[in-house]
Design a protein around this motif. Sequence first.
Motif, PDB file in Angstrom:
ATOM      1  N   GLN C 105       5.703   4.085  14.152  1.00  0.00           N
ATOM      2  CA  GLN C 105       4.334   3.815  13.707  1.00  0.00           C
ATOM      3  C   GLN C 105       3.304   4.347  14.690  1.00  0.00           C
ATOM      4  OE1 GLN C 105       5.350   3.155  10.571  1.00  0.00           O
ATOM      5  NE2 GLN C 105       3.615   1.778  10.378  1.00  0.00           N
ATOM      6  N   SER C 106       3.625   4.238  15.967  1.00  0.00           N
ATOM      7  CA  SER C 106       2.659   4.670  16.982  1.00  0.00           C
ATOM      8  C   SER C 106       2.478   6.171  16.982  1.00  0.00           C
ATOM      9  CB  SER C 106       3.121   4.233  18.367  1.00  0.00           C
ATOM     10  OG  SER C 106       3.151   2.829  18.447  1.00  0.00           O
ATOM     11  N   HIS C 109       1.039   8.585  13.845  1.00  0.00           N
ATOM     12  CA  HIS C 109      -0.368   8.761  13.534  1.00  0.00           C
ATOM     13  C   HIS C 109      -1.126   9.571  14.578  1.00  0.00           C
ATOM     14  CE1 HIS C 109      -0.469   5.975  10.067  1.00  0.00           C
ATOM     15  NE2 HIS C 109       0.597   5.513  10.664  1.00  0.00           N
ATOM     16  N   LEU C 110      -0.442   9.949  15.631  1.00  0.00           N
ATOM     17  CA  LEU C 110      -1.114  10.743  16.645  1.00  0.00           C
ATOM     18  C   LEU C 110      -1.440  12.123  16.133  1.00  0.00           C
ATOM     19  CD1 LEU C 110       0.599   9.986  20.038  1.00  0.00           C
ATOM     20  CD2 LEU C 110      -1.686   9.392  19.268  1.00  0.00           C
TER      21      LEU C 110
ATOM     22  N   LYS D  22      -7.260  16.920  21.489  1.00  0.00           N
ATOM     23  CA  LYS D  22      -6.026  16.894  22.271  1.00  0.00           C
ATOM     24  C   LYS D  22      -5.319  15.543  22.260  1.00  0.00           C
ATOM     25  CE  LYS D  22      -7.777  20.515  24.952  1.00  0.00           C
ATOM     26  NZ  LYS D  22      -7.168  21.815  25.266  1.00  0.00           N
ATOM     27  N   SER D  25      -4.398  10.923  25.758  1.00  0.00           N
ATOM     28  CA  SER D  25      -3.555  11.142  26.939  1.00  0.00           C
ATOM     29  C   SER D  25      -3.619  12.569  27.455  1.00  0.00           C
ATOM     30  CB  SER D  25      -2.097  10.788  26.634  1.00  0.00           C
ATOM     31  OG  SER D  25      -1.945   9.392  26.619  1.00  0.00           O
ATOM     32  N   GLN D  26      -3.758  13.500  26.559  1.00  0.00           N
ATOM     33  CA  GLN D  26      -3.764  14.899  26.961  1.00  0.00           C
ATOM     34  C   GLN D  26      -5.167  15.380  27.368  1.00  0.00           C
ATOM     35  OE1 GLN D  26      -0.606  15.997  26.956  1.00  0.00           O
ATOM     36  NE2 GLN D  26      -0.178  13.977  26.087  1.00  0.00           N
ATOM     37  N   VAL D 102     -10.600  11.322  13.432  1.00  0.00           N
ATOM     38  CA  VAL D 102      -9.314  11.700  14.018  1.00  0.00           C
ATOM     39  C   VAL D 102      -8.943  10.747  15.159  1.00  0.00           C
ATOM     40  CG1 VAL D 102      -8.142  13.455  15.390  1.00  0.00           C
ATOM     41  CG2 VAL D 102      -9.466  14.117  13.384  1.00  0.00           C
ATOM     42  N   GLN D 105      -8.081   7.208  13.741  1.00  0.00           N
ATOM     43  CA  GLN D 105      -6.779   7.146  13.072  1.00  0.00           C
ATOM     44  C   GLN D 105      -5.625   7.325  14.062  1.00  0.00           C
ATOM     45  OE1 GLN D 105      -8.089   5.775  10.310  1.00  0.00           O
ATOM     46  NE2 GLN D 105      -6.446   6.773   9.171  1.00  0.00           N
ATOM     47  N   SER D 106      -5.844   8.186  15.037  1.00  0.00           N
ATOM     48  CA  SER D 106      -4.768   8.481  15.985  1.00  0.00           C
ATOM     49  C   SER D 106      -4.488   7.311  16.899  1.00  0.00           C
ATOM     50  CB  SER D 106      -5.133   9.688  16.845  1.00  0.00           C
ATOM     51  OG  SER D 106      -5.244  10.836  16.039  1.00  0.00           O
ATOM     52  N   GLU D 107      -5.516   6.890  17.574  1.00  0.00           N
ATOM     53  CA  GLU D 107      -5.287   5.924  18.635  1.00  0.00           C
ATOM     54  C   GLU D 107      -5.110   4.506  18.111  1.00  0.00           C
ATOM     55  OE1 GLU D 107      -4.778   7.303  21.542  1.00  0.00           O
ATOM     56  OE2 GLU D 107      -5.537   9.287  21.035  1.00  0.00           O
ATOM     57  N   HIS D 109      -3.195   3.397  15.895  1.00  0.00           N
ATOM     58  CA  HIS D 109      -1.815   2.995  15.666  1.00  0.00           C
ATOM     59  C   HIS D 109      -0.979   2.930  16.928  1.00  0.00           C
ATOM     60  CE1 HIS D 109      -2.020   3.154  11.202  1.00  0.00           C
ATOM     61  NE2 HIS D 109      -3.045   3.930  11.484  1.00  0.00           N
ATOM     62  N   LEU D 110      -1.591   3.318  18.027  1.00  0.00           N
ATOM     63  CA  LEU D 110      -0.844   3.221  19.285  1.00  0.00           C
ATOM     64  C   LEU D 110      -0.661   1.774  19.688  1.00  0.00           C
ATOM     65  CD1 LEU D 110      -2.151   6.101  21.529  1.00  0.00           C
ATOM     66  CD2 LEU D 110       0.056   5.842  20.409  1.00  0.00           C
ATOM     67  N   GLN D 111       0.334   1.559  20.444  1.00  0.00           N
ATOM     68  CA  GLN D 111       0.625   0.205  20.833  1.00  0.00           C
ATOM     69  C   GLN D 111      -0.365  -0.311  21.880  1.00  0.00           C
ATOM     70  OE1 GLN D 111       1.738  -0.884  18.706  1.00  0.00           O
ATOM     71  NE2 GLN D 111       2.399  -2.881  19.372  1.00  0.00           N
ATOM     72  N   TRP D 112      -0.693   0.619  22.812  1.00  0.00           N
ATOM     73  CA  TRP D 112      -1.810   0.383  23.730  1.00  0.00           C
ATOM     74  C   TRP D 112      -2.672  -0.830  23.470  1.00  0.00           C
ATOM     75  CZ3 TRP D 112      -4.532   3.196  27.366  1.00  0.00           C
ATOM     76  CH2 TRP D 112      -4.000   4.451  27.642  1.00  0.00           C
ATOM     77  N   ASP D 165      -5.697   9.704   6.461  1.00  0.00           N
ATOM     78  CA  ASP D 165      -4.677  10.403   7.250  1.00  0.00           C
ATOM     79  C   ASP D 165      -4.277  11.717   6.599  1.00  0.00           C
ATOM     80  OD1 ASP D 165      -4.348   8.752   9.420  1.00  0.00           O
ATOM     81  OD2 ASP D 165      -2.194   8.494   9.123  1.00  0.00           O
ATOM     82  N   ILE D 168      -6.934  14.262   6.952  1.00  0.00           N
ATOM     83  CA  ILE D 168      -6.944  14.851   8.293  1.00  0.00           C
ATOM     84  C   ILE D 168      -5.811  15.850   8.451  1.00  0.00           C
ATOM     85  CG2 ILE D 168      -6.496  14.351  10.731  1.00  0.00           C
ATOM     86  CD1 ILE D 168      -8.023  11.720  10.338  1.00  0.00           C
ATOM     87  N   ASN D 169      -4.645  15.445   8.011  1.00  0.00           N
ATOM     88  CA  ASN D 169      -3.469  16.286   8.230  1.00  0.00           C
ATOM     89  C   ASN D 169      -3.407  17.517   7.348  1.00  0.00           C
ATOM     90  OD1 ASN D 169      -2.227  14.898  10.368  1.00  0.00           O
ATOM     91  ND2 ASN D 169      -1.606  13.292   8.935  1.00  0.00           N
TER      92      ASN D 169
END
Lengths: 196, 196, 196, 196
Positions: C105-106, C109-110, D22, D25-26, D102, D105-107, D109-112, D165, D168-169
């Motif tokens: 899931q994480s 979506h990146l 990017k 993180s990048q 972007v 949607q990307s971040e 879903h991160l676990q962060w 999503d 975007i994709n």
Amino acid sequence: MKRKTDKYEQILTAAIRVFADKGFSQSTISQIAQEAGVADGTIYLYFKNKDDILVQSYERMTDRASDRFWKAVAEGHTAVEKLHHLIHAHLDLFQNDPFGAVVFQSETHLQWRLVHEPISRISKTYRDIVSQVVDLGQKQGAIRNNLYVGLVKRLIFGAVDEVIDTWINTGMDHDLVSMAEPLVDLFIKGIGTAQG
Amino acid sequence: MKRKTDKYEQILTAAIRVFADKGFSQSTISQIAQEAGVADGTIYLYFKNKDDILVQSYERMTDRASDRFWKAVAEGHTAVEKLHHLIHAHLDLFQNDPFGAVVFQSETHLQWRLVHEPISRISKTYRDIVSQVVDLGQKQGAIRNNLYVGLVKRLIFGAVDEVIDTWINTGMDHDLVSMAEPLVDLFIKGIGTAQG
Amino acid sequence: MKRKTDKYEQILTAAIRVFADKGFSQSTISQIAQEAGVADGTIYLYFKNKDDILVQSYERMTDRASDRFWKAVAEGHTAVEKLHHLIHAHLDLFQNDPFGAVVFQSETHLQWRLVHEPISRISKTYRDIVSQVVDLGQKQGAIRNNLYVGLVKRLIFGAVDEVIDTWINTGMDHDLVSMAEPLVDLFIKGIGTAQG
Amino acid sequence: MKRKTDKYEQILTAAIRVFADKGFSQSTISQIAQEAGVADGTIYLYFKNKDDILVQSYERMTDRASDRFWKAVAEGHTAVEKLHHLIHAHLDLFQNDPFGAVVFQSETHLQWRLVHEPISRISKTYRDIVSQVVDLGQKQGAIRNNLYVGLVKRLIFGAVDEVIDTWINTGMDHDLVSMAEPLVDLFIKGIGTAQG
DNA sequence: TATGAATGAGCCTTCATTCAT
DNA sequence: GATGAATGAAGGCTCATTCAT
């Protein structure tokens, strides 16, 4: 990637010293940084990567050498004088930059040559100069005509190179520059007797 | 640490090939093992460590060279003949062992004290031989007396060395051995005219 | 680069656990190695680099998912049954692999997608399956005809995805699989009343 | 740590653009600084650290979203109208802020746990709005009574999220807003036939 | 003997953060 | 406030070497 700043020179000088001591492959960025008195990361503000440090060292050394060599031959009038000046300059340059000398002699002969371009350049300079000198000498009647100039160049460069190598390998304890005179004598007269 | 077995030779040969290709520092044990067709670990049955492989390569090369050189000079009668035989042998040896030649020329000039000993040895052999030849030549009247023999040795060795270097760096495409004759000619007669 | 050995599985499992905990970017090779009980270097015997670990994780996860999904739909007879089985399988798969679920899931979506290929693949599988089911349902008269199937697919996948996300973000404390029934109900009947 | 100045906005906007390109993180501080046309150090006058930039980006985005969403539902009269306005607003917001979309949607879903708080907030807003709308719809008779509202919320949010999503994709090349109508239709009526 | 999987020390390089100017 | 040179901790990766089989 700043250049020609104090720190740039500082790092380059330190690097050459470290390379001379351990050889390029065995040297680490940390050692260079320490020798230069900067942080590891600082090096990357001035150089692309470790390889680049060596390349730039060579470029600096070969640039200096080219200048010196052209000026040296210009100062002589006869071919023999020019040759003597060239060799004197060559030996003097290395004698006054022992660390640079070691790095140059060491890495130049490596097969894996990061520094191919500056070496080709200095090599070509040397070849050009010797060609000129021989030409002149032949016109002036001091150098014989039936010579394979390509080989003469290797004779001269090889001999000087070996003299420097020996100097380095014996601890740089004798005077290098004083070899110029007897070397030129050997080049001109050879080791044979007149009737040889 | 067995020596002189088939596998020992196999590994040494493979190592020289790899060293010639990439240089010692850039070569890995795995590459050598693969080239030799053995497992990485096997190498450590025959060599103490990676450095040892280079050292032994040198020892083998210098041993062979010593033999060849002494035999070569023995075959000549006059000093000039002996000198010619020596240089011919030198060039022939390298021409017939291109991988060894590359390794020898490359690593010899490194500062690395690693291979210092075999290099000193071969260097001394060369020096001894040249001394003998010069001595003989002086007695026979073919070589002049007022020579700094130490320098003559470096002249000869350096020139041959440079000729080999050039040969390597130009892709080994020309005949190396044929350089013996003109080289000796230069050594004996120099580049100057009689009156120079 | 050995595969499918015990150690390979061991590292992959450890990696997924670490990725689930910290996210890919914040995870270090050392952490994975420690979790797997191997040395850092060992990881590089099984994976090309850090990125490769994530890619392989995804490939394993998506391979498993594809299998499960196709088998699931095959077990149902009517379109609604098939849909129910698909969603049930989806939820069950993630419920039984919580670490994998989190990673999936994480990273899915990146934007910066290392794992583009396996995601496209699983996404396409999902799309194909839903298309089939809708087709069948339309023929059987259980699903209405005037549908934009592309949108239906996103409705279904998006809803399930969000249900899983919520499950993860609320500490995975409720039963995920039991959501299958009400989800399908919503898909089929919508939230409106008959006369809506 | 000044806020709401021109430079603050400038940096935030630049950061979102870079994050979108990017991934967080990048992205580097230098890249953001360059994009914003300020020095690296300047960023630290407005943001505590790199993480803080992301957090503030989220806060700005979610604040804007909340406003828009509440206003949107207020503009509709019936439940269905309100739902339609909500979704229309959601899609419109993202369509008009592609970089923000972007990143969000990307971040998201991160676990962060970094951005957990703003996400919970916007998520709660969404949930609250949907609850209200469903309530109203049930009173008005347009939405059926036996619904698990928590699941309805995830259905709606998940479907819209997935539609974004996909947009975007696929390079953001189709019109996102036009999806509002058919989406609402699916939510209300489902995919089944009346007798299903 | 021979193997090659496993190890882990060590190195290059990046980049968030600081601070003197 | 603004700058950007300098820092140095941290991490990915390599590879010489070992050792159980």
